[in-house]
Write a protein that holds these residues in place. Structure first.
Motif, PDB file in Angstrom:
ATOM      1  N   PRO A  52       1.563   9.591  -2.137  1.00 19.69           N
ATOM      2  CA  PRO A  52       1.869   8.848  -3.365  1.00 19.69           C
ATOM      3  C   PRO A  52       1.753   9.755  -4.587  1.00 19.69           C
ATOM      4  N   ASP A  54       2.829   9.976  -9.115  1.00 16.02           N
ATOM      5  CA  ASP A  54       3.406   9.342 -10.302  1.00 16.02           C
ATOM      6  C   ASP A  54       4.831   9.859 -10.453  1.00 16.02           C
ATOM      7  N   TYR A  75       6.406   9.440  -2.431  1.00 20.85           N
ATOM      8  CA  TYR A  75       6.957   8.236  -3.049  1.00 20.85           C
ATOM      9  C   TYR A  75       6.236   7.909  -4.356  1.00 20.85           C
ATOM     10  N   THR A  77       4.449   5.802  -7.193  1.00 17.56           N
ATOM     11  CA  THR A  77       3.526   4.661  -7.160  1.00 17.56           C
ATOM     12  C   THR A  77       3.598   3.814  -8.429  1.00 17.56           C
ATOM     13  N   GLN A  84       8.486   0.285  -4.096  1.00 18.22           N
ATOM     14  CA  GLN A  84       7.777   1.256  -3.248  1.00 18.22           C
ATOM     15  C   GLN A  84       8.162   1.064  -1.785  1.00 18.22           C
ATOM     16  N   LEU A  88       9.949   3.914   0.593  1.00 16.40           N
ATOM     17  CA  LEU A  88       9.377   4.345   1.875  1.00 16.40           C
ATOM     18  C   LEU A  88      10.366   4.116   3.018  1.00 16.40           C
TER      19      LEU A  88
END
Length: 200
Positions: A52, A54, A75, A77, A84, A88
């Protein structure tokens, strides 16, 4: 009508890829994208690391990097839970569809010397460096060819992620029937109960 049949055929072919990669066409119930990704990792025999971060302006909100030892999904967050989930699933869909460098021409794509200064890979390199500055340049260059997908591959991954989300939402609205309910419905419609099975 022809367009509808063609679209259905594309969806069926994509779902068949999912079935082959996952060992069945079933989704985790209740749906959980983390459980789906864990199962995909188990089926592939390789860890999938979820990283995760930013989000940064002008960079992708998700990134798949394939290394020698693991597949890494980066990914964002700072977005909604549903977004999200879709990020994913989109990156996992690249693995399900075999876009991770195992297909024909992967060697050319992974060659750091291939392409020119206008190569779209430059954006992916900048993106991976900005998102994961601790990665050595050699690793970024080595995975570069496996993180830059063609437009059809991006479309395929996006469509499969959408199909998974759609099926998960549909299944959440229609919970499975309990055994007693199945028996009653079966007797109403004259469907014989299978012998030797605890669940119908």
């Amino acid at each position: 009508m022809v367009h509808v049949r063609a679209r259905a055929a594309v969806h069926d072919a994509l779902w068949e890829k999912y079935r082959r990669a996952m060992g069945s066409g079933e989704l985790p119930r209740p749906f959980d994208e983390m459980a789906l990704i864990a199962r995909l990792a188990e089926r592939r025999g390789r860890p999938i690391e979820l990283i995760p971060v930013d989000a940064l302006p002008n960079l992708p909100c998700g990134l798949l990097m394939v290394t020698d030892h693991a597949d890494c999904i980066v990914y964002a967050t700072d977005t909604s839970v549903l977004h999200q989930r879709h990020i994913l699933l989109h990156e996992a869909a690249h693995l399900v569809c075999g876009h991770d460098g195992a297909g024909p021409g992967a060697g050319d794509a992974a060659d750091p010397g291939a392409g020119d200064a206008a190569d779209p890979g430059d954006a992916a390199t900048a993106g991976s460096r900005a998102l994961l500055p601790h990665l050595p340049d050699t690793l970024v260059r080595r995975v570069l060819g496996r993180t830059v997908y063609t437009e059809p591959q991006e479309h395929e991954a996006e469509l499969l992620a959408s199909l998974i989300c759609s099926r998960a939402a549909r299944e959440a609205r229609t919970p499975p029937l309990a055994e007693g309910q199945q028996r009653r419905l079966g007797s109403l419609f004259g469907v014989p109960r299978a012998r030797g099975r605890s669940r119908g």
